[in-house]
Write an enzyme that holds these catalytic residues in place. Structure first.
Site, mmCIF file in Angstrom:
data_model
loop_
_atom_site.group_PDB
_atom_site.id
_atom_site.type_symbol
_atom_site.label_atom_id
_atom_site.label_comp_id
_atom_site.label_asym_id
_atom_site.label_seq_id
_atom_site.Cartn_x
_atom_site.Cartn_y
_atom_site.Cartn_z
ATOM 1 N N LYS A 137 0.892 -1.222 0.151
ATOM 2 C CA LYS A 137 0.155 0.084 0.122
ATOM 3 C C LYS A 137 0.756 1.250 -0.057
ATOM 4 O O LYS A 137 1.949 1.277 0.054
ATOM 5 C CB LYS A 137 -1.120 -0.224 1.379
ATOM 6 C CG LYS A 137 -2.105 -1.418 1.203
ATOM 7 C CD LYS A 137 -2.861 -1.349 0.032
ATOM 8 C CE LYS A 137 -3.548 -2.469 -0.520
ATOM 9 N NZ LYS A 137 -4.066 -3.493 0.542
HETATM 10 C C1 LIG Z 1 -5.381 -4.603 0.811
HETATM 11 C C2 LIG Z 1 -6.991 -4.138 0.872
HETATM 12 C C3 LIG Z 1 -7.410 -4.589 1.855
HETATM 13 C C4 LIG Z 1 -7.125 -5.368 2.998
HETATM 14 O O1 LIG Z 1 -5.789 -4.845 3.748
HETATM 15 P P1 LIG Z 1 -5.142 -5.566 4.673
HETATM 16 O O2 LIG Z 1 -4.418 -4.690 5.427
HETATM 17 O O3 LIG Z 1 -4.152 -6.585 3.845
HETATM 18 O O4 LIG Z 1 -6.020 -6.403 5.363
HETATM 19 C C5 LIG Z 1 -8.918 -4.359 1.788
HETATM 20 N N1 LIG Z 1 -9.581 -3.793 0.679
HETATM 21 C C6 LIG Z 1 -8.987 -3.502 -0.388
HETATM 22 C C7 LIG Z 1 -9.350 -2.453 -1.373
HETATM 23 C C8 LIG Z 1 -7.362 -3.651 -0.298
HETATM 24 O O5 LIG Z 1 -6.742 -3.098 -1.352
#
Ligand SMILES: *Cc1c(COP(=O)(O)O)cnc(C)c1O
Length: 374
Positions: A184
């Site tokens: 992210k």
């Molecule tokens: C990455 C992601 C998640 C989950 O995030 P985590 O921290 O890995 O649990 C949820 N929704 C979207 C759209 C994502 O890209």
């Protein structure tokens, strides 16, 4: 031969690595002063007036938020058909039912009108997803929720640093969930944060995050709920503190790289194949294009392999949720969400991360356009 270019890679600077080492040497490595510092820094970044909690993932955060909001069996939550599976999975995990809506083809975002068309007497919450870091048009979504007494849980996994009408996502709104997964825009390796307005959510969230424990009136530790275990470590928080310091710089670089992609690709591809340009609040978590694999006589796997042979990694974000086996088995028909189905079938994510050079964008575009000409 130039180095392999992955579709994403975190930027972890030496100062951050040194802080992680200092935490490891400090004698306190799980949740403690660094978690408190990261929560204060996030609250300050979001402009104050918000409650902020960090936890081990956005998935855990959204599940905690649904529970704290009292959403469960018999309830419905409206979720876009184009998102990561976690957006729907968390609804199932608290015993409620995700109700899917299609997204707009180019923005990949769901509109207030599509949310409204999916409401039933059982609807308790809406889950806008700021796809790729492009803000959902939130004013009409929040107005709809206010008019119908619904909660709004924003899946802002892509949207730390995104601005909507000049305001940071997470600086307003009911409950906003960020992800700090390694891919992210900022990371704590694994982790997430909730930003919320309602102080009444703080107690149930704190209990859900850590074994149901809080202090009773006499100051004794007691357990009030069968809480979960979602607390972030100080080691992870030290990573996040270093990342947040550079988030605006990272996102500015993402915007510049996305603009370069657009400049190279807009003259050659159909507008429907490209993400929308021109929103300067966009955090550009991803730059994805649609490729008509069948028309090119190939498959996505074949196309990804051909790019890999040219030293370039691609991602796939995401297959449409109603098309996933679990949701098909629940009775959902992926063809009822044609934009999500097309995006799910044709999308590839091009490399985009702050350490990329301008020349890397050119290399990706040269290979992509060559393969798309065949
Ligand atoms: C990455 C992601 C998640 C989950 O995030 P985590 O921290 O890995 O649990 C949820 N929704 C979207 C759209 C994502 O890209």
């Amino acid at each position: 031969m130039t180095d392999f270019l992955p579709f994403t890679r975190p930027t972890l600077d030496e100062a951050t690595i040194a802080e992680v080492v200092a935490v490891l040497r400090s004698g306190w490595i799980t949740s403690g002063p660094k978690v408190a510092e990261l929560e204060r820094a996030l609250a300050a970044y979001l402009g104050g007036g918000r409650q902020v909690r960090v936890m081990t993932s956005a998935t855990g955060g959204m599940e905690m938020a649904l529970k704290a909001a009292g959403i469960g069996r018999g309830d419905e939550v409206v979720v876009p058909a184009m998102s990561f599976a976690a957006s729907a999975n968390v609804v199932v995990r608290v015993g409620a039912r995700p109700v899917f809506v299609d997204v707009e083809l180019r923005s990949r975002n769901a509109s207030a009108a599509s949310f409204e068309a999916a409401l039933t007497p059982r609807t308790r919450a809406l889950m806008p997803v700021h796809f790729s870091g492009l803000a959902v048009d939130m004013d009409p979504v929040n107005a709809l929720a206010a008019a119908r007494g619904l909660r709004v849980i924003e899946d802002a996994a892509h949207a730390i640093g995104t601005r909507y009408r000049g305001r940071l996502i997470g600086s307003f709104g009911d409950i906003v969930s960020f992800s700090f997964h390694a891919n992210k825009n900022m990371t704590t390796v694994e982790g997430g944060a909730l930003s919320f307005a309602d102080p009444a959510l703080a107690l149930p969230l704190d209990r859900e995050r850590f074994h149901g424990i809080t202090k009773d009136a006499a100051g004794n530790v007691d357990v009030f709920d069968a809480g979960g275990k979602y607390n972030l470590t100080d080691v992870a928080a030290a990573v996040g503190i270093g990342q947040l310091r550079r988030l605006e710089e990272f996102n500015a670089r993402r915007r510049a790289l996305a603009a370069r992609y657009h400049e190279r690709l807009a003259p050659r591809l159909d507008p429907d194949q490209l993400p929308p340009a021109g929103d300067d609040g966009h955090a550009w978590h991803m730059y994805a294009v649609l490729v008509p694999f069948a028309r090119l006589g190939t498959t996505r796997d074949g196309f990804v392999a051909a790019m890999r042979a040219r030293g370039i990694g691609l991602g796939v974000h995401y297959p449409s949720i109603p098309g996933l086996t679990y949701y098909r088995q629940l009775g959902w028909d992926p063809e009822a969400f044609p934009n999500a189905a097309r995006i799910g079938a044709e999308t590839v994510t091009l490399p985009l991360f702050p350490a990329m050079a301008d020349g890397d964008v050119d290399r990706v575009c040269d290979a992509l356009l060559e393969l798309m000409q065949r």
